[in-house]
Design a protein around this motif. Structure first.
Motif, PDB file in Angstrom:
ATOM      1  N   UNK A 174       0.814  -1.224   0.000  1.00 23.13           N
ATOM      2  CA  UNK A 174       0.000   0.000   0.000  1.00 23.13           C
ATOM      3  C   UNK A 174       0.845   1.270   0.000  1.00 23.13           C
ATOM      4  N   UNK A 175       0.256   2.341  -0.486  1.00 24.07           N
ATOM      5  CA  UNK A 175       0.972   3.624  -0.513  1.00 24.07           C
ATOM      6  C   UNK A 175       1.373   4.037   0.911  1.00 24.07           C
ATOM      7  N   UNK A 176       2.592   4.532   1.029  1.00 23.81           N
ATOM      8  CA  UNK A 176       3.083   5.002   2.324  1.00 23.81           C
ATOM      9  C   UNK A 176       3.537   3.908   3.276  1.00 23.81           C
ATOM     10  N   UNK A 177       3.587   2.637   2.793  1.00 21.54           N
ATOM     11  CA  UNK A 177       3.901   1.545   3.738  1.00 21.54           C
ATOM     12  C   UNK A 177       5.391   1.450   4.043  1.00 21.54           C
ATOM     13  N   UNK A 178       6.257   1.926   3.154  1.00 18.60           N
ATOM     14  CA  UNK A 178       7.695   1.867   3.438  1.00 18.60           C
ATOM     15  C   UNK A 178       8.527   1.240   2.332  1.00 18.60           C
ATOM     16  N   UNK A 179       7.997   1.215   1.104  1.00 20.70           N
ATOM     17  CA  UNK A 179       8.724   0.594   0.001  1.00 20.70           C
ATOM     18  C   UNK A 179       9.943   1.428  -0.411  1.00 20.70           C
ATOM     19  N   UNK A 180       9.712   2.736  -0.600  1.00 24.65           N
ATOM     20  CA  UNK A 180      10.840   3.599  -0.998  1.00 24.65           C
ATOM     21  C   UNK A 180      11.905   3.606   0.097  1.00 24.65           C
ATOM     22  N   UNK A 228       7.485 -11.959  -6.287  1.00 23.81           N
ATOM     23  CA  UNK A 228       6.764 -10.747  -5.908  1.00 23.81           C
ATOM     24  C   UNK A 228       6.657 -10.730  -4.385  1.00 23.81           C
ATOM     25  N   UNK A 229       7.148  -9.646  -3.795  1.00 24.46           N
ATOM     26  CA  UNK A 229       7.102  -9.491  -2.350  1.00 24.46           C
ATOM     27  C   UNK A 229       5.924  -8.584  -2.002  1.00 24.46           C
ATOM     28  N   UNK A 230       5.005  -9.097  -1.206  1.00 27.17           N
ATOM     29  CA  UNK A 230       3.898  -8.264  -0.736  1.00 27.17           C
ATOM     30  C   UNK A 230       4.266  -7.724   0.636  1.00 27.17           C
ATOM     31  N   UNK A 231       4.249  -6.396   0.745  1.00 30.68           N
ATOM     32  CA  UNK A 231       4.552  -5.735   2.019  1.00 30.68           C
ATOM     33  C   UNK A 231       3.254  -5.522   2.804  1.00 30.68           C
ATOM     34  N   UNK A 232       3.390  -5.458   4.096  1.00 28.17           N
ATOM     35  CA  UNK A 232       2.230  -5.171   4.949  1.00 28.17           C
ATOM     36  C   UNK A 232       1.938  -3.676   4.943  1.00 28.17           C
ATOM     37  N   UNK A 233       0.769  -3.305   5.469  1.00 27.63           N
ATOM     38  CA  UNK A 233       0.501  -1.898   5.763  1.00 27.63           C
ATOM     39  C   UNK A 233       1.620  -1.412   6.684  1.00 27.63           C
ATOM     40  N   UNK A 234       1.956  -0.117   6.603  1.00 29.24           N
ATOM     41  CA  UNK A 234       3.102   0.422   7.337  1.00 29.24           C
ATOM     42  C   UNK A 234       3.006   0.206   8.843  1.00 29.24           C
ATOM     43  N   UNK A 235       4.098   0.097   9.585  1.00 32.11           N
ATOM     44  CA  UNK A 235       5.450  -0.012   9.060  1.00 32.11           C
ATOM     45  C   UNK A 235       5.630  -1.292   8.251  1.00 32.11           C
ATOM     46  N   UNK A 260      -4.037  -3.031   1.668  1.00 35.66           N
ATOM     47  CA  UNK A 260      -4.503  -1.729   1.180  1.00 35.66           C
ATOM     48  C   UNK A 260      -5.725  -1.297   1.985  1.00 35.66           C
ATOM     49  N   UNK A 261      -6.617  -2.244   2.269  1.00 38.37           N
ATOM     50  CA  UNK A 261      -7.807  -1.931   3.084  1.00 38.37           C
ATOM     51  C   UNK A 261      -7.407  -1.428   4.463  1.00 38.37           C
ATOM     52  N   UNK A 262      -6.458  -2.121   5.095  1.00 35.96           N
ATOM     53  CA  UNK A 262      -5.998  -1.716   6.433  1.00 35.96           C
ATOM     54  C   UNK A 262      -5.482  -0.281   6.386  1.00 35.96           C
ATOM     55  N   UNK A 263      -4.685   0.011   5.349  1.00 38.60           N
ATOM     56  CA  UNK A 263      -4.106   1.349   5.213  1.00 38.60           C
ATOM     57  C   UNK A 263      -5.199   2.397   5.040  1.00 38.60           C
ATOM     58  N   UNK A 264      -6.195   2.092   4.197  1.00 36.88           N
ATOM     59  CA  UNK A 264      -7.296   3.031   3.951  1.00 36.88           C
ATOM     60  C   UNK A 264      -8.096   3.288   5.208  1.00 36.88           C
ATOM     61  N   UNK A 265      -8.404   2.214   5.924  1.00 35.90           N
ATOM     62  CA  UNK A 265      -9.203   2.366   7.139  1.00 35.90           C
ATOM     63  C   UNK A 265      -8.478   3.226   8.162  1.00 35.90           C
ATOM     64  N   UNK A 311      -6.292   5.562   7.428  1.00 39.60           N
ATOM     65  CA  UNK A 311      -6.354   6.933   6.910  1.00 39.60           C
ATOM     66  C   UNK A 311      -7.666   7.578   7.284  1.00 39.60           C
ATOM     67  N   UNK A 312      -8.745   6.830   7.109  1.00 39.71           N
ATOM     68  CA  UNK A 312     -10.085   7.337   7.428  1.00 39.71           C
ATOM     69  C   UNK A 312     -10.169   7.639   8.920  1.00 39.71           C
ATOM     70  N   UNK A 313      -9.578   6.780   9.752  1.00 34.10           N
ATOM     71  CA  UNK A 313      -9.617   6.978  11.200  1.00 34.10           C
ATOM     72  C   UNK A 313      -8.839   8.236  11.589  1.00 34.10           C
ATOM     73  N   UNK A 314      -7.719   8.492  10.864  1.00 35.02           N
ATOM     74  CA  UNK A 314      -6.901   9.673  11.152  1.00 35.02           C
ATOM     75  C   UNK A 314      -7.676  10.950  10.899  1.00 35.02           C
ATOM     76  N   UNK A 315      -8.497  10.905   9.847  1.00 31.08           N
ATOM     77  CA  UNK A 315      -9.248  12.105   9.457  1.00 31.08           C
ATOM     78  C   UNK A 315     -10.397  12.347  10.439  1.00 31.08           C
ATOM     79  N   UNK A 316     -10.984  11.248  10.921  1.00 35.18           N
ATOM     80  CA  UNK A 316     -12.150  11.354  11.806  1.00 35.18           C
ATOM     81  C   UNK A 316     -11.809  12.101  13.113  1.00 35.18           C
TER      82      UNK A 316
END
Ligand SMILES: Nc1ncnc2c1ncn2[C@@H]1O[C@H](COP(=O)(O)OP(=O)(O)OP(=O)(O)O)[C@@H](O)[C@H]1O
Ligand SMILES: [Mg+2]
Length: 271
Positions: free
Chosen positions: A47-53, A211-218, A259-264, A266-271
């Motif tokens: 997911x975006x922002x998880x730590x790939x870069x 293909x390596x699947x990374x977890x939601x961050x970290x 990706x779902x975990x990351x989105x949820x 994000x939504x919690x952060x905004x709330x």
């Protein structure tokens, strides 16, 4: 290529915690174990922002891990080595140099004579479709063209380890397929070890051995999938094979969960 047959890259319990502008810690990567063999092509999705870069910067030596170890050809990474080529996610060209001079910069820096460096640079500019653009400056190019300059500037150095951070994301579908095939051919010839970060799951499967699947961050490694599609591959053709579709479905599930975990979150952060 190094003579021994040990792994090219090893991350052992690697982690990176940044200090944020407000002074607090932010853990981008933690407990990351990953081994990449010499000549292996590994794609990383997550997911975006998880730590790939961040993971790539640890391998490149641009950043040091705050925990664990990162080894390249069996040695702990200390600073940026000359065996490593890095295609950055953001544009990385010298704005004050022409296209040709950008691509020549690496070989010149390593002491390759000017005529030879120019010849190699021109050959690479042809390959990325920018033969007619060698006198332009980066600001006179489109985003995708600048990206292709960056690709040429990396490949021209024949790196043994190629770190690529979403290198084709700015390109149209056709150019992307062309560059992917070009990359596979190049890699087939040199047997460099490649770590390729992408958001495009199809692209990752079409290109990679694993293909390596990374977890939601970290970020840590969730699962590694072996891609048992035969080589040589043409990316546009391999996508149509039934086995490809099977693998795609399997990884899609696993990635979707993160990706779902990351989105949820994000939504919690905004709330
Ligand atoms: N220098 C830094 N200081 C503080 N936090 C950072 C720094 N660099 C990255 N981060 C944070 O670390 C996390 C991982 O960032 P990273 O760039 O590795 O993600 P990514 O997986 O490459 O994301 P994307 O797919 O969007 O490119 C993010 O939450 C980011 O905000
Ligand atoms: Mg990134």
């Amino acid at each position: 290529m190094s003579a021994d047959i040990g792994p090219a890259i090893e991350l052992r319990g690697a982690g990176k915690t940044f200090t944020t502008p407000s002074g607090g810690p932010h853990t981008a990567v933690r407990g990351l174990d990953l081994t990449i063999g010499q000549g292996e092509f590994v794609a990383v999705v997550g997911p975006t922002g998880c730590g790939k870069s961040t993971t790539l910067t640890l391998v490149s030596g641009l950043e040091e891990p705050t925990e664990g170890e990162v080894l390249v050809f069996g040695r702990p990474v200390r600073g940026v080595g000359d065996k490593v080529g890095f295609v950055f996610q953001q544009d990385a060209t010298f704005p004050w140099r022409t296209v040709l001079s950008n691509v020549m910069a690496g070989p010149r820096f390593r002491g390759v004579p000017k005529t030879e460096a120019r010849q190699k640079a021109r050959a690479w500019l042809e390959r990325v479709g920018l033969g007619a653009f060698e006198d332009r400056y980066p600001h006179q190019l489109s985003g995708g063209q600048r990206k292709r300059v960056a690709l040429a500037a990396t490949f021209v150095n024949d790196p043994e380890i190629l770190l690529m951070d979403e290198p084709f994301s700015a390109l149209d579908v056709q150019t992307r397929a062309l560059m992917s095939d070009e990359l596979l051919e190049l890699w087939g010839g040199t047997r460099a070890s490649v770590v390729f970060v992408t958001h495009d799951l199809e692209e990752s499967i079409a290109l990679a051995d694993k293909v390596v699947v990374m977890t939601a961050g970290p970020a840590t490694v969730k699962r590694v999938y072996d891609i048992d599609l035969p080589r040589p591959r043409k990316v546009e053709e391999v996508r149509l094979e039934p086995r490809f579709v099977e693998i795609y479905r399997e990884i899609w599930e696993s990635l979707g969960e993160e990706v779902r975990i990351t989105r949820e979150r994000g939504a919690a952060d905004v709330a």
